[in-house]
Design an enzyme around this catalytic site. Structure first.
Site, PDB file in Angstrom:
ATOM      1  N   ASP A 570     145.962 -31.909 -19.978  1.00 14.93           N
ATOM      2  CA  ASP A 570     144.508 -32.098 -20.002  1.00 14.93           C
ATOM      3  C   ASP A 570     144.069 -32.292 -21.454  1.00 14.93           C
ATOM      4  O   ASP A 570     144.882 -32.585 -22.332  1.00 14.93           O
ATOM      5  CB  ASP A 570     143.836 -30.851 -19.395  1.00 14.93           C
ATOM      6  N   HIS A 601     137.070 -29.766 -21.073  1.00 15.49           N
ATOM      7  CA  HIS A 601     137.693 -29.947 -19.763  1.00 15.49           C
ATOM      8  C   HIS A 601     138.950 -29.093 -19.608  1.00 15.49           C
ATOM      9  O   HIS A 601     139.126 -28.399 -18.597  1.00 15.49           O
ATOM     10  CB  HIS A 601     138.017 -31.423 -19.555  1.00 15.49           C
ATOM     11  N   SER A 761     138.423 -32.167 -10.408  1.00 13.57           N
ATOM     12  CA  SER A 761     139.342 -31.526 -11.349  1.00 13.57           C
ATOM     13  C   SER A 761     139.403 -30.030 -11.117  1.00 13.57           C
ATOM     14  O   SER A 761     140.471 -29.402 -11.182  1.00 13.57           O
ATOM     15  CB  SER A 761     138.895 -31.789 -12.794  1.00 13.57           C
TER      16      SER A 761
END
Length: 823
Positions: A570, A601, A761
């Protein structure tokens, strides 16, 4: 003797009279004003002296020194002679020599020498200034926009000339971050001109500016001709939605049938009319409804906070239906100043039905085909008797169009503001055409066609990835490919899990075609573009609680994932966050040319999986699992969670996770097409027992899973909103292995903070946490159970962990029923 004395003086006097007093000024030429300016009329004066023998008759001519032909200045009949009234305009600046002389064969008495005479004139370019209105404007981060600009040109002294500009450029931090390739031309007449432009501001430009750390972007246009230039500048400031300039960005009209056209019976019930208005900023919206140019109702409404509002035509007055024929409905915005075309909707008042309408044949794109995101084109075959066509685009049959337009052509290209604002890359849409006669009577219609918008893969421009065996022969193969195809090396790396050596090259050729050529070379095992992946979450400030899907208290009394390594591929994870401190075994950077950093994120995904049980903050699903934080993606812009990664970094990260013996690999990212290199390393990892988890995607209407969720060795996870509805839509949820909560998920963010985020996600991260719990208990998982789902996360987890967890019947949560298998 006296006679001789008398004659001699006369001869002497005559001889003296034939010699001019100033021989250098016998023929002269001059111009005024001096200096002059390009395109400014110049007055030319010629003077000449002649011998005193009768009256002269001599035509003089002038050459202006700029390549134009000799021009008659007039005829001298007296001496001295002055000829004026001749004018000339110079088209270019410079220093010019003017020449005046007798015209051959047109002089009875030639002028005194010197002949010809010359003069010098300096011609300067005019001073041109350009002012931009407005000189500055604001737009919201992360949202495509369009801004109308007016360029006002002033030439001093007043002149007439034309300047052109081939393109506009966006500048941030002194670097070009985008272009608008639309030529403009300014025809300056008598010193003034005004040119207007609707400037599309793509999201990519805003993201690049934010990556450079600047909140301002300058839009620049250079207007020029052969001898001068003028620069126009407008400053764009990035702000929040609320702080942006109040601007209407899009209007969509439709009737109660959710279409931009309707048919009603004469004097029958009027169709309801609606206007969806998208906007940024806040302010007073003023406008009015009109039919056939007649105002029906005035609208004054203060808009704030939202980005979208639906307005309804009041009833009364409603739409008139007493007159047969076609009627045009418009919603006209008077404030703020309108920058986009005003749409129209048409309703037809008739006494008959729709029988006998001709069929319109859709040509391009073919049903189910793709359209280019850069310039989509739609064409159809002309229908007899049709003068005007209505083109409608829909996400789903029976719903209102997302966009519609009228045209007289049989070819239509949506305007630039719709690309990204209306049509999403990879999204699947319907389209439909109706034809109308000159009087507005419906004459023909098409069947409904389908297309995918911009589904061509996103790649790193000009980069190609080539792989060969990881040995001496493989190294020679890569060198030979580099030489033969004149490639420029970028970097090389090894994928030990599959025994490959990979090289990234730069090229000026089309990367798709070049990949196909190189794949035929002996020893090459793979050649492909460097595909782009994006993380799949969005920021959310709505402070709602996370829907309780799992009974954490019961779950964590028995299972915590201890001893399991979960790789998070990520953006960077905040290793110092108090809920993640001690949970991260290793953190590595795989983005070339950058250092490891904490980003939104990756930190959010890590928190969902393994936030610690420490009495503070949140609880991860597997709070004693260890994390391998692999930064393969770069955060797109400060303050926003979206990340961007490429094939090479993702493949290296998967290879590293397999080498480090990770039990679970969470890939909360996606691309629109399969990536052969990443697919190969995932397959190799799966054969070694690694479980891969990825989100199904966030784009509704696409009709396909994102990659790598589409890979058969990956657990594909769709989402569910707070009301149990499938996310991004029911079709993708049916293709996925299971669905999990993905809206308003409270999780960790950099700097020791927490926030609510949305996106599949986070649903994938929740599934990775459950897999870690199963591995922590048994050391293995039943792969059949991973892909055999009956709907939501809780029921799936109960089967995988063989324990009771669900607090309510699953049917109340899933909202989708049993998804169909994707294999």
């Amino acid at each position: 003797m006296k006679l001789h004395r008398l004659v001699a003086p006369v001869l002497v006097l005559a001889a003296l009279a034939a010699v001019p007093a100033d021989p250098a000024a016998a023929v002269t030429v001059s111009a005024a004003p001096s200096p002059a300016v390009v395109t400014q009329p110049v007055a030319v004066t010629v003077t000449a002296d002649f011998p005193l023998v009768g009256a002269p008759s001599c035509t003089m001519e002038v050459n202006f020194g700029d390549g134009s032909p000799w021009t008659d200045a007039g005829t001298c009949t007296t001496t001295p002679c002055t000829l004026s009234g001749l004018t000339h305009v110079y088209a270019t600046p410079g220093t010019f020599t003017l020449t005046a002389r007798e015209k051959a064969g047109a002089c009875l008495t030639p002028p005194n020498p010197p002949d010809p005479g010359t003069g010098t004139l300096v011609v300067n370019p005019p001073a041109v200034a350009v002012a931009v209105s407005p000189p500055a404007f604001q737009t919201a981060r992360g949202a495509a926009a369009s801004q109308a600009l007016a360029y006002r040109f002033t030439a001093t002294p007043p002149a007439s000339l034309t300047l052109s500009s081939s393109k506009g450029v966006f500048l941030a931090g002194g670097r070009v971050v985008g272009e608008v390739r639309a030529p403009l031309s300014a025809a300056i007449r008598n010193g003034t001109a005004i040119v207007t432009e609707a400037v599309p501001v793509p999201v990519a430009v805003l993201e690049r500016a934010e990556r450079l750390g600047t909140p301002q972007v300058v839009y620049q246009r250079q207007f020029s001709n052969a001898f001068l230039s003028a620069t126009a500048l407008a400053t764009l400031t990035l702000t929040t939605e609320a702080g942006a300039d109040f601007r209407v960005t899009r209007i969509q009209l439709y009737f109660g049938n959710r279409r931009a056209e309707a048919e009603v019976a004469r004097s029958g019930p009027a169709p309801k009319a609606f206007a969806d208005v998208w906007f940024t900023g806040s302010g007073l919206l003023r406008g009015y409804w009109e039919v056939d140019g007649r105002r029906l109702a005035v609208v004054e409404r203060h808009l704030a906070a939202e980005r979208f509002v639906t307005l309804r035509l009041p009833d009364p007055p409603g739409l008139p239906t007493f007159q047969e024929g076609t009627h045009v409905l418009r919603f006209v915005v008077t404030e703020p100043a309108q920058e986009i075309p005003l749409p129209e909707a048409i309703y037809f008042v008739a006494s008959g039905g729709t029988a006998g309408r001709a069929r319109i044949v859709l040509l391009e794109p073919g049903d189910g085909g793709n359209v280019a995101a850069s310039r989509p084109v739609f064409t159809w075959r002309a229908a007899p008797g049709c003068r005007t066509y209505l083109v409608e685009f829909l996400e789903r049959a029976g719903e209102k169009p997302v966009f519609s337009a009228y045209t007289r052509a049989t070819r239509y290209t949506p305007p630039a503001f719709t690309l990204g604002a209306v049509f999403r890359p990879g999204g699947r849409y319907l389209w439909h055409v109706k034809g109308f006669a000159a009087d507005g009577t419906p004459k023909a219609e098409s069947a409904i066609g389908t297309f995918t918008f911009g589904s061509k893969a996103e790649v790193v421009p000009g980069e190609i990835l080539v792989a060969a065996a990881d040995d001496a022969e493989g190294a020679r193969v890569l060198e030979a490919v580099q030489d033969r195809y004149e490639l420029r090396p970028v970097r090389t790396f090894r994928l030990r899990s599959i025994g490959w050596r990979c090289a990234v090259f730069r090229t000026d050729r089309d990367v798709f075609r070049l990949s196909a050529e190189i794949r035929r070379e002996k020893g090459v095992v793979l050649a492909q573009p460097n595909y782009v992946f994006r993380t799949l979450s969005e920021p959310m400030s709505d402070l709602q609680g996370l829907g309780r899907e799992l009974d954490f208290e019961r779950l964590h009394r028995r299972l915590r994932g201890k001893g399991v390594l979960v790789a998070v591929i990520d953006t960077g994870v905040d290793t110092g966050h108090e809920d993640l401190r001690g949970r991260i075994r290793s953190a590595r950077n795989l983005v070339p040319g950058e250092a490891y950093r904490a980003e939104i994120h990756g930190t959010a995904v890590a928190g969902v999986i393994a936030a610690a049980l420490n009495g503070r903050g949140i609880e991860g699903i597997a709070p004693e699992a260890e994390l391998l934080a692999l930064r393969a993606c770069r955060q797109a812009a400060p303050g926003r969670p979206e990340g961007r990664c490429v094939s090479t970094a993702v493949a290296e990260a998967v290879d590293t996770a397999v080498a480090e013996r990770a039990g679970v690999v969470n890939l909360s990212l996606g691309a629109t097409v399969p990536d052969p290199l990443v697919a190969r390393v995932i397959s190799a990892g799966a054969r070694r027992g690694v479980v891969f988890v990825a989100p199904a995607g966030n784009v509704p209407g696409r009709g396909a899973l994102a990659f790598p969720a589409a890979h058969p060795d990956v657990v594909a996870v769709a989402g569910r909103d707070a009301g149990g509805r499938p996310f991004p839509d029911a079709e993708i949820a049916r293709m996925a292995d299971l669905s999990a909560p993905c809206i308003h998920v409270l999780t960790t963010t950099p700097g020791g903070d927490y926030n609510f985020l949305d996106g599949t996600s986070l649903a994938a991260a929740a599934v990775s946490g459950v897999v870690a719990l199963a591995l922590g208990r048994d050391g293995r998982v039943d792969r059949g159970a991973l892909h055999a789902s009956a709907g939501g996360l809780c029921q799936w987890a109960e089967r995988l962990l063989a324990m009771r967890l669900c607090r309510a019947p699953e049917s109340r949560r899933s909202g989708t029923g049993a998804p169909a298998t994707r294999r």
